[in-house]
Motif scaffolding. Sequence first.
Motif, PDB file in Angstrom:
ATOM      1  N   GLY A  52      74.609  86.753  -3.724  1.00  0.00           N
ATOM      2  CA  GLY A  52      74.549  86.165  -5.052  1.00  0.00           C
ATOM      3  C   GLY A  52      74.869  84.684  -5.048  1.00  0.00           C
ATOM      4  N   TYR A  53      73.829  83.855  -5.106  1.00  0.00           N
ATOM      5  CA  TYR A  53      74.020  82.407  -5.121  1.00  0.00           C
ATOM      6  C   TYR A  53      73.743  81.909  -6.540  1.00  0.00           C
ATOM      7  CZ  TYR A  53      73.386  77.442  -3.999  1.00  0.00           C
ATOM      8  OH  TYR A  53      73.476  76.064  -3.972  1.00  0.00           O
ATOM      9  N   GLY A  57      78.743  81.859  -7.117  1.00  0.00           N
ATOM     10  CA  GLY A  57      78.380  81.991  -5.710  1.00  0.00           C
ATOM     11  C   GLY A  57      78.260  80.646  -5.017  1.00  0.00           C
ATOM     12  N   LYS A  58      77.710  79.658  -5.704  1.00  0.00           N
ATOM     13  CA  LYS A  58      77.604  78.324  -5.107  1.00  0.00           C
ATOM     14  C   LYS A  58      78.982  77.747  -4.823  1.00  0.00           C
ATOM     15  CE  LYS A  58      75.506  73.772  -5.772  1.00  0.00           C
ATOM     16  NZ  LYS A  58      74.612  72.939  -6.615  1.00  0.00           N
ATOM     17  N   ARG A  59      79.922  77.959  -5.769  1.00  0.00           N
ATOM     18  CA  ARG A  59      81.275  77.450  -5.554  1.00  0.00           C
ATOM     19  C   ARG A  59      81.925  78.128  -4.344  1.00  0.00           C
ATOM     20  NH1 ARG A  59      82.989  72.869  -6.349  1.00  0.00           N
ATOM     21  NH2 ARG A  59      83.677  73.117  -4.204  1.00  0.00           N
ATOM     22  N   HIS A  60      81.702  79.429  -4.225  1.00  0.00           N
ATOM     23  CA  HIS A  60      82.225  80.146  -3.055  1.00  0.00           C
ATOM     24  C   HIS A  60      81.675  79.532  -1.769  1.00  0.00           C
ATOM     25  CE1 HIS A  60      84.450  83.191  -5.089  1.00  0.00           C
ATOM     26  NE2 HIS A  60      83.407  83.804  -5.623  1.00  0.00           N
ATOM     27  N   LEU A  61      80.387  79.270  -1.759  1.00  0.00           N
ATOM     28  CA  LEU A  61      79.753  78.752  -0.552  1.00  0.00           C
ATOM     29  C   LEU A  61      80.328  77.390  -0.173  1.00  0.00           C
ATOM     30  CD1 LEU A  61      77.557  79.851   1.319  1.00  0.00           C
ATOM     31  CD2 LEU A  61      75.894  78.485   0.050  1.00  0.00           C
ATOM     32  N   LEU A  62      80.498  76.539  -1.175  1.00  0.00           N
ATOM     33  CA  LEU A  62      81.041  75.207  -0.908  1.00  0.00           C
ATOM     34  C   LEU A  62      82.456  75.290  -0.349  1.00  0.00           C
ATOM     35  CD1 LEU A  62      79.732  73.390  -4.101  1.00  0.00           C
ATOM     36  CD2 LEU A  62      78.995  72.950  -1.760  1.00  0.00           C
ATOM     37  N   ASP A  63      83.266  76.163  -0.925  1.00  0.00           N
ATOM     38  CA  ASP A  63      84.662  76.262  -0.468  1.00  0.00           C
ATOM     39  C   ASP A  63      84.773  76.963   0.875  1.00  0.00           C
ATOM     40  OD1 ASP A  63      85.320  74.968  -2.755  1.00  0.00           O
ATOM     41  OD2 ASP A  63      86.563  76.566  -3.614  1.00  0.00           O
ATOM     42  N   GLN A  71      82.901  81.735   9.689  1.00  0.00           N
ATOM     43  CA  GLN A  71      81.533  81.465  10.132  1.00  0.00           C
ATOM     44  C   GLN A  71      80.590  82.074   9.102  1.00  0.00           C
ATOM     45  OE1 GLN A  71      80.412  83.088  13.920  1.00  0.00           O
ATOM     46  NE2 GLN A  71      78.282  82.410  13.747  1.00  0.00           N
ATOM     47  N   LEU A  72      79.859  81.215   8.398  1.00  0.00           N
ATOM     48  CA  LEU A  72      78.890  81.697   7.422  1.00  0.00           C
ATOM     49  C   LEU A  72      77.701  82.283   8.178  1.00  0.00           C
ATOM     50  CD1 LEU A  72      79.095  78.791   4.851  1.00  0.00           C
ATOM     51  CD2 LEU A  72      79.774  81.161   4.467  1.00  0.00           C
ATOM     52  N   VAL A  73      77.548  83.575   8.082  1.00  0.00           N
ATOM     53  CA  VAL A  73      76.540  84.292   8.865  1.00  0.00           C
ATOM     54  C   VAL A  73      75.260  84.510   8.073  1.00  0.00           C
ATOM     55  CG1 VAL A  73      76.012  86.469  10.023  1.00  0.00           C
ATOM     56  CG2 VAL A  73      78.287  85.455  10.245  1.00  0.00           C
ATOM     57  N   ALA A  74      75.407  84.924   6.800  1.00  0.00           N
ATOM     58  CA  ALA A  74      74.220  85.348   6.055  1.00  0.00           C
ATOM     59  C   ALA A  74      74.419  85.124   4.561  1.00  0.00           C
ATOM     60  CB  ALA A  74      73.916  86.820   6.324  1.00  0.00           C
ATOM     61  N   ILE A  75      73.308  84.927   3.874  1.00  0.00           N
ATOM     62  CA  ILE A  75      73.278  84.786   2.419  1.00  0.00           C
ATOM     63  C   ILE A  75      72.167  85.673   1.894  1.00  0.00           C
ATOM     64  CG2 ILE A  75      72.983  83.197   0.474  1.00  0.00           C
ATOM     65  CD1 ILE A  75      73.799  80.921   2.348  1.00  0.00           C
ATOM     66  N   SER A  76      72.419  86.290   0.731  1.00  0.00           N
ATOM     67  CA  SER A  76      71.389  87.130   0.115  1.00  0.00           C
ATOM     68  C   SER A  76      71.283  86.805  -1.363  1.00  0.00           C
ATOM     69  CB  SER A  76      71.726  88.616   0.290  1.00  0.00           C
ATOM     70  OG  SER A  76      70.769  89.419  -0.371  1.00  0.00           O
ATOM     71  N   ASP A  77      70.051  86.705  -1.842  1.00  0.00           N
ATOM     72  CA  ASP A  77      69.792  86.548  -3.270  1.00  0.00           C
ATOM     73  C   ASP A  77      68.372  87.020  -3.537  1.00  0.00           C
ATOM     74  OD1 ASP A  77      69.200  85.221  -5.969  1.00  0.00           O
ATOM     75  OD2 ASP A  77      71.297  84.694  -5.647  1.00  0.00           O
ATOM     76  N   CYS A  78      68.156  87.616  -4.698  1.00  0.00           N
ATOM     77  CA  CYS A  78      66.832  88.132  -5.035  1.00  0.00           C
ATOM     78  C   CYS A  78      65.958  87.052  -5.669  1.00  0.00           C
ATOM     79  CB  CYS A  78      66.943  89.348  -5.952  1.00  0.00           C
ATOM     80  SG  CYS A  78      67.792  89.033  -7.506  1.00  0.00           S
ATOM     81  N   HIS A  79      66.485  85.837  -5.783  1.00  0.00           N
ATOM     82  CA  HIS A  79      65.728  84.694  -6.302  1.00  0.00           C
ATOM     83  C   HIS A  79      65.413  83.780  -5.121  1.00  0.00           C
ATOM     84  CE1 HIS A  79      64.643  81.142  -8.601  1.00  0.00           C
ATOM     85  NE2 HIS A  79      64.735  81.825  -9.737  1.00  0.00           N
ATOM     86  N   GLN A  80      64.144  83.709  -4.725  1.00  0.00           N
ATOM     87  CA  GLN A  80      63.770  83.043  -3.486  1.00  0.00           C
ATOM     88  C   GLN A  80      64.157  81.569  -3.469  1.00  0.00           C
ATOM     89  OE1 GLN A  80      62.604  84.600  -0.813  1.00  0.00           O
ATOM     90  NE2 GLN A  80      62.682  82.684   0.355  1.00  0.00           N
ATOM     91  N   GLU A  85      67.740  77.214  -1.523  1.00  0.00           N
ATOM     92  CA  GLU A  85      68.718  76.168  -1.814  1.00  0.00           C
ATOM     93  C   GLU A  85      70.048  76.445  -1.121  1.00  0.00           C
ATOM     94  OE1 GLU A  85      71.469  74.944  -5.576  1.00  0.00           O
ATOM     95  OE2 GLU A  85      69.306  75.060  -5.998  1.00  0.00           O
ATOM     96  N   ALA A  86      70.491  77.690  -1.148  1.00  0.00           N
ATOM     97  CA  ALA A  86      71.763  78.053  -0.515  1.00  0.00           C
ATOM     98  C   ALA A  86      71.701  77.811   0.982  1.00  0.00           C
ATOM     99  CB  ALA A  86      72.096  79.513  -0.810  1.00  0.00           C
ATOM    100  N   ARG A  87      70.585  78.170   1.576  1.00  0.00           N
ATOM    101  CA  ARG A  87      70.459  77.986   3.023  1.00  0.00           C
ATOM    102  C   ARG A  87      70.455  76.498   3.382  1.00  0.00           C
ATOM    103  NH1 ARG A  87      65.723  80.366   6.991  1.00  0.00           N
ATOM    104  NH2 ARG A  87      67.020  80.576   8.846  1.00  0.00           N
ATOM    105  N   THR A  88      69.793  75.709   2.554  1.00  0.00           N
ATOM    106  CA  THR A  88      69.768  74.269   2.790  1.00  0.00           C
ATOM    107  C   THR A  88      71.161  73.667   2.651  1.00  0.00           C
ATOM    108  OG1 THR A  88      67.494  74.141   1.959  1.00  0.00           O
ATOM    109  CG2 THR A  88      68.756  72.090   2.030  1.00  0.00           C
TER     110      THR A  88
END
Length: 974
Positions: A52-53, A57-63, A71-80, A85-88
Amino acid sequence: MSHGRSARHVDLGNAGTLPRRTFLVGSTAAATAAVARQVAAASDTVGVGLIGYGLIGKRHLLDLREQPDVQLVAISDCHQKRLEEARTLVGGKVRAYADFRRLLDDRDVDAVFVATPDHWHALMTMMACAAGKDVYVEKPLTLFPREGIWMQQLAQRYRRVVQVGTQQRSFPHYARARELIRDGHLGQIVSVRMHAIRNVMPGFGNPPDGPPPEGFDWDMFLGPAPLRPYNPNRGLYHFRWFWDTSGGQMTNLGQHALDIVDWFLGPLELKRVVSFGGRYALKDNGQTPDTQDALFDFGSFTAVWSHREASRGEPTGEGLVFYGTKGSLSISRSGFTVTPDPIIPPENAVPQWTEGGQPVGGVVPRRLEGPPRLWTTALSDRSGDQRHQFHRHHRNFLDCVKSRKTPVSDLASGHRVATWCHLANLSLQLGRSLTWDAARETVVGDDEAAGRLALIEGDATLAMQSYLMGIDLERMPGAVQSAKANADEPLRAIELMPGMPGARELAEAPAFLRESLLFSYNQGLVFVLTVRLEGGQKLLDHAFQKDPPRSTEQILHPEKWLKARDNPVRIELPDLSATLVGYRRLAEGSLGEFGTQLVLSEHLGPTEREQCRRAAAGWGGDRFALYANAKEDVLAWVTDWDTQADALEFENAARRGLQGWALSRPSPNRVVLVKGALTPALLETLQSGLAEAKAARTEGAAPDPAALGIGANDRPKPAGMNELAKVLQDPAVKELMQMALGGGKGEGAEDAGLDLTRILDHPATQKLADELLGEGGAEAVQALLGNEQMQKEMAKLLAPPEQKDEGKVEGQVYSNAQYGISIAAPGGEGWKANTKPEQPPMGARAIVEFTAPQDTAGKVALIVQNLPIPMDPAQMAPMVEMVLKSQFEDYRKIRSSPVTSGNVKGIEMEFTGNAGGVALHVLQRMFVNGNRMFTVLGTTGGADWEKQGEAIRKSVESLTFGVKVEPKKEEKEE
């Protein structure tokens, strides 16, 4: 609160080794491997996956990028586009999954962050736990109360660390404020005020439904929520304004504030809650309240939550204030302030006129010298920084992942506080206060509220089970009967599923408590399945939005909502204060049919469970009031019944079980009960007043499907055999059977004498399957039942029932009290009764056998068998005949027709054929009573039927049932 949930399913075809499978298995292999991996890597990095980005979810990723051991291994979202954007954002060094189950299947992921819409929180957390992952899950923890119990059971079963995203607990200034309050700096806390206010007028608009944006998997987004057309306001961020996917700001922001109240002052037990509000001002297509006020009673203090979406008003300081006898503490994520109360003599707080004070004899204020003294010390702490609000909470979670300690925001607290929010929403929907029993996790004294909770939890249970099975459960054969059998005999279901989380605790609980805990989702599931079969999602939406069940009676008997509408009688108790001088009324409410049944069961004991059910089954309405003085209580209870026979049956049961109660029958359909130390004269006066209590039937007719626009296409279509074969061949479903039955131990099908291979390979079976199911039907049946593991599990499912009573033979009649049956021996001399007959090779139990004087092929046998999925006997006939054709050479059907024995339905089949080289004439009747099938089988050698057939027929036809399981009221009146 959910408002009409039904399962939605994402295609499982290319999902790999799905964690859905792991969730169902119950195997500890994945969990054990994950624990071993984490223990070995206690000083190493933690592999993290984010589901969920969105905004959070974005705040979680940044922190998380700033945590040195992540180690950030994987991200999942049903919105391509969000996924890209999260992967970038993290430099493209993570694996990206459109399907979150692929992420759960990733062996490099040790811990999962769930930052999805609310309706996914519980299911994803449970699936992650079963996949051997630790979990950080956003608040609100749940969409309905029962999910929190399931989550705790799954986390405990798989030994998972789960942190709830109530991150305020990890702010240092919140911890300091907590210590101050618990050390008495504010004195005794008497009140708490919480709010969240803003003005977003005129709202978020009313956009039309349409196709989802390109790359947005709307089906995956909905998941276990109802299938709705895509609407921008139901999707990203705005899902919060719809009951299908959220509980509004009460659960979104209210859980944050109430969580701090629980952390500072608890753990707390809620006593009562009342809430009012609505979507008063916003002009959009949202559903949840834009204005809501909720008052929570915790016994020693009250707490008030308020949110406004359409009026900010004047600035009101911090959003959370604790008021104590020495001062107040206001707190937010920026910091806190302690404001002391001045020490004022009580007489100085009395209003005074400036001209000469109060009249003669009035309160005289005390003259004070010097500056006012204070009850406590003023303090201020402005150290909070919202930019780092998640960092410390993440740190606590990651440390617990390594140490295996309990995190600061554990599942128990998250479940407790989320439940308070759900109850506030339920109170708002009902328009009245609710009393909560925290130990039983049930609403007390409000039968309609209990019925509404059962509707909500039964619907959500159906959604979750359907999602995990990969098919809408109501499309499965026997789904309602199976759910009803589990609801009717919850202990049997627990015994059949010893591996299910929580099974041991439920098995050890007192019977009345166990039934209370299981009622909402067991009986609720039966109700929702029945409604969906009758009118699909349209009818269920009608039940949620326009015409919810009015009582637990309608939940227990769905036909009383669907067909023969039986709304409860509303009883208005008189004011008893003039009669009970010196007493004050503490509570008033209604127990309903289910509550009445529980009261009787608690006093009469589990051995009379069926009698308690029968005694409560004719409930028409009830009302009780509890009065108390300094020394004792008086409980007055008025019950109205549908018929005189119902009233009499309840009265008889109550006289046996409710010791110390005074019972009276002022009218044919009314029973009045009073408990308390009263003089005979006072008791008589009280009973006379209660006898005159007014009663009126609530209005409302059964739903008219045609008027609601419900047609044949809206009703669910039964699953075809090919579809069933696909479902039951799924490893997840097979392993669910293994999990439910305790891990797959036991004898195999071959050892038990269940030769399914021979049945499946027989040409008659294949031909009949093709006739019944269309071309390819035989292959579908073989695919369904042909593998060894499925045979083993079916053999265990058909294990014989436990024999507690051998029965007795008196004259020519055999009877068995355990099963409530009797049968006469064939007429004529020489027939012998054997109460210890040779047992059949399959999972059935022969309980009596009558053998002919000379012809060894002549016998009448009575066999009982447990049914994991009870079905209408008429629906069983084609499959029974399929088996018979495969087992008897030269099979020839003489007749097949429905029969009844009293109120119990069955089928009669008569045929001839050869078995083991012996020509036989067979007459059998099969009856389904509750969750058991009774087969009475009469056989002779083919040539002897003319001589013994009539006697055998009379014996077969003599089988009678003393009690039909789950009797209907009309049967009782007969």
